[in-house]
Design an enzyme around this catalytic site. Structure first.
Site, PDB file in Angstrom:
ATOM      1  N   ASP A 184      -7.969  -5.339  -0.269  1.00 59.09           N
ATOM      2  CA  ASP A 184      -8.413  -6.239  -1.341  1.00 59.09           C
ATOM      3  C   ASP A 184      -8.138  -7.712  -1.049  1.00 59.09           C
ATOM      4  O   ASP A 184      -8.721  -8.583  -1.687  1.00 59.09           O
ATOM      5  CB  ASP A 184      -7.729  -5.841  -2.664  1.00 59.09           C
ATOM      6  CG  ASP A 184      -8.265  -4.519  -3.165  1.00 59.09           C
ATOM      7  OD1 ASP A 184      -7.478  -3.562  -3.270  1.00 59.09           O
ATOM      8  OD2 ASP A 184      -9.483  -4.436  -3.411  1.00 59.09           O
ATOM      9  N   HIS A 202       0.862  -1.189   0.000  1.00 57.46           N
ATOM     10  CA  HIS A 202       0.000   0.000   0.000  1.00 57.46           C
ATOM     11  C   HIS A 202       0.887   1.224   0.000  1.00 57.46           C
ATOM     12  O   HIS A 202       1.945   1.234   0.630  1.00 57.46           O
ATOM     13  CB  HIS A 202      -0.892   0.026   1.251  1.00 57.46           C
ATOM     14  CG  HIS A 202      -2.091   0.902   1.104  1.00 57.46           C
ATOM     15  ND1 HIS A 202      -2.036   2.258   1.307  1.00 57.46           N
ATOM     16  CD2 HIS A 202      -3.363   0.610   0.762  1.00 57.46           C
ATOM     17  CE1 HIS A 202      -3.243   2.768   1.118  1.00 57.46           C
ATOM     18  NE2 HIS A 202      -4.068   1.799   0.778  1.00 57.46           N
TER      19      HIS A 202
END
Ligand code: SDX
Length: 388
Positions: free
Chosen positions: A325, A271
């Protein structure tokens, strides 16, 4: 060749951050993220508290009004949302004109864009008009996604049931039967955890578009286009494809180590902001385990957890952890959603955040117009084509 600096700015003012990493490009009252400690708050309330106690409708009210609703306000908001669940006939005709093999995210981007043609004043950007457009897009899009899925399966559209919550209504529109309370709650938690997340790429896209005083439809359409990318919302489909490629939990180690050896990106990990476990991944992990056990998909969760342990061993030192996700893939699969509907699910929820940011941008707008560091040639001659 020394590049000539732009005379209007000093060198110190002109800093280049690739991908705008670490650059503050907007102020917001909606999401707070502490990437080092893995904290996410919506208007100051921890995502874990909202996932455990709130509903998607209440969360949307919180994001748009910067406070939790009273009981009567929530009831009024629910009624306003439900009154807009239905698609107009023009939208139904557009869905029927879509190729049955079209990718759902391309269909979603196209049909949300077409909503501007159903609006008598599509370009109206007052706060009141923007809120109304946001509510209509949020409320109607589940019927659009479910309607296209039924169209491609050769099935008739289902008319919305305004007695149902946002989560239950979508699953009803998709499957033609009301979901169990457990499935409704699971989908509701997915919607809560995906609703907003600071200035991610798709939200930034929406703010950039509305900063020209364009319109809500253009901004949300652009955001959908951004979200589809595998580095962003498209990753949840990539995670599911990866899980399907791994035969059993015993095959996880060689599969992942091979990807690492090839320097492949492992979908659902890493991320730009989080250098700790994404708090949404923690919430969705708990949900994924429960759903996998309840639906006979324990192997999916076991493979996912095995991947997480290997990635922790190999990559935690680089700050690479599961993101939102990773476990949403198993959750959506166990809810019974087709793989190519996973990213549209992300969009259904994120319309709340995108439109909230559009309204924030309109409230304190300045056109986004970054600059470049020109590194090309200067004073080049124009050579006639006969001499090239
Ligand atoms: C979302 O911004 C948001 O908030 C987004 C989101 C939201 O709610 O809106 O949180 C939703 O988009 C989550 C991210 C979903 N994407 C994926 O899961 C795709 C896989 N992840 C990566 O592609 C990556 O982690 C990004 C794109 C998410 C972030 O990438 P960055 O910040 O640009 O980091 P980078 O590409 O510069 O990587 C830094 C290093 C590199 O290694 P080196 O070249 O320095 O040796 O980390 C490595 C990368 O190779 N790396 C990974 C990796 N992610 C980063 N290596 C293997 N697998 C990965 N997933």
């Amino acid at each position: 060749m020394t590049p000539r600096r732009d005379a209007t700015m000093s060198t110190a003012e002109k800093t280049f951050s690739k991908g705008l990493e670490g650059v503050i490009a907007a102020q917001t009252e909606m999401s707070f993220i502490n990437g080092t400690e893995g904290i996410l708050e919506y208007v100051g309330i921890a995502i874990g508290d909202l996932a455990k106690n709130s509903s998607f409708e209440e969360t949307v009210f919180l994001l748009w009004n910067k406070r939790l609703p009273t009981q009567s306000e929530l009831e009024a908001f629910n009624n306003e949302l439900r009154a807009n669940y239905s698609m107009c006939d023009a939208m139904k005709q557009r869905i029927k004109a879509c190729p049955v093999d079209a990718e759902p995210m391309h269909v979603l981007r196209t049909l949300v864009s077409s909503m501007a043609m159903d609006d008598a004043s599509p370009n109206e950007n007052s706060v009141e008009a923007a809120r109304h457009k946001a509510l209509q897009i949020l409320a109607t899009t589940p019927a659009v996604v479910a309607g296209f899925d039924r169209h491609r399966r050769g099935l008739d559209f289902i008319e919305p049931d305004t007695s149902l919550s946002f989560a239950a209504n979508f699953l009803y529109l998709l499957n033609g039967e009301k979901p169990t309370p457990a499935m409704e709650r699971a989908f509701d938690i997915c919607m809560i955890t995906h609703a907003d997340h600071g200035l991610n790429n798709s939200t930034f896209t929406a703010r950039v578009i509305i900063s020209t005083l364009s319109d809500m439809y253009s901004a949300i359409t652009g955001a959908i286009g951004s979200l589809r990318g595998p580095l962003h919302g498209g990753a949840n489909e990539g995670v599911m494809k990866m899980l399907n490629e791994i035969p059993t939990v015993d095959d996880v180690e060689p599969y992942i180590m091979n990807k690492i050896k090839n320097k492949d990106r492992i979908m659902g990990f890493g991320h730009r902001v989080y250098k700790a476990k994404d708090p949404r991944a923690a919430e969705l992990m708990t949900l994924a385990k429960q759903l996998a056990d309840d639906t006979g998909n324990s192997d999916l969760y076991e493979k996912s957890h095995a991947i997480e342990l290997i990635m922790e061993r190999e990559y935690a030192s680089k700050g690479i952890y599961p993101n939102v996700d990773f476990y949403s893939a198993t959750t959506y699969h166990c809810i019974g959603l087709k793989l190519d509907l996973f990213t549209p699910m992300f969009a259904l929820s994120r319309i709340a955040g995108w439109s909230g940011h559009v309204i924030e941008q309109l409230g304190d707008n300045r056109l986004f117009r970054p600059t470049t560091d020109y590194v090309g040639p200067h004073d080049a001659p124009y050579t006639p084509i006969s001499e090239r």
